[in-house]
Motif scaffolding. Structure first.
Motif: not given
Length: 132
Positions: A47-55, A90-93
């Motif tokens: 999860x950390x890797x995937x979301x960080x990569x997207x950001x 901002x990514x989350x929003x």
């Protein structure tokens, strides 16, 4: 890990962008997960890797959004901690449908209180309020 703990780890990982080229981030991620203090299981690490990569992938777009809303400030003038917190929020929003905007803002303010300077939480809150 709780969602708050996951968010904190994502913050710590994407903070490394400020000190390394984006091309080096896969190596930085490997170092990040080799840290003995990190207690992420396989699911949390993914999860950390995937979301960080997207950001990181959307960093230019996110920075443009921040620059548009932060009147009198640019991402180049912001403190690195505040900027990283803003990028995550901002990514989350804007892009993460699983996180309500209010939660993203509240969590960003908490990160700012923990890792930023005395005025960071107010600054982060003020910038993010313009996104809602």
């Amino acid at each position: 890990m709780s969602r708050r703990e996951l968010r904190e780890q994502i913050f710590k990982l994407i903070f490394r962008v400020e000190f390394n080229d984006r091309e080096e981030m896969s190596e930085q991620e490997r170092y990040f997960f080799e840290d003995d203090d990190l207690t992420a299981d396989e699911k949390d690490a993914a999860y950390i890797s995937q979301k960080s990569g997207c950001i990181i992938e959307k960093l230019d777009e996110i920075d443009a959004m921040i620059n548009k809303q932060a009147k009198g400030w640019t991402t180049g003038r912001m403190g690195k901690v505040d900027l990283t917190i803003l990028r995550l929020a901002v990514y989350e929003i804007a892009f993460d449908e699983d996180v309500p905007a209010g939660v993203a803002i509240n969590e960003a303010v908490e990160l700012a209180k923990r890792f930023g300077q005395e005025e960071s939480s107010g600054f982060v809150n003020g910038v993010l309020a313009k996104f809602v």
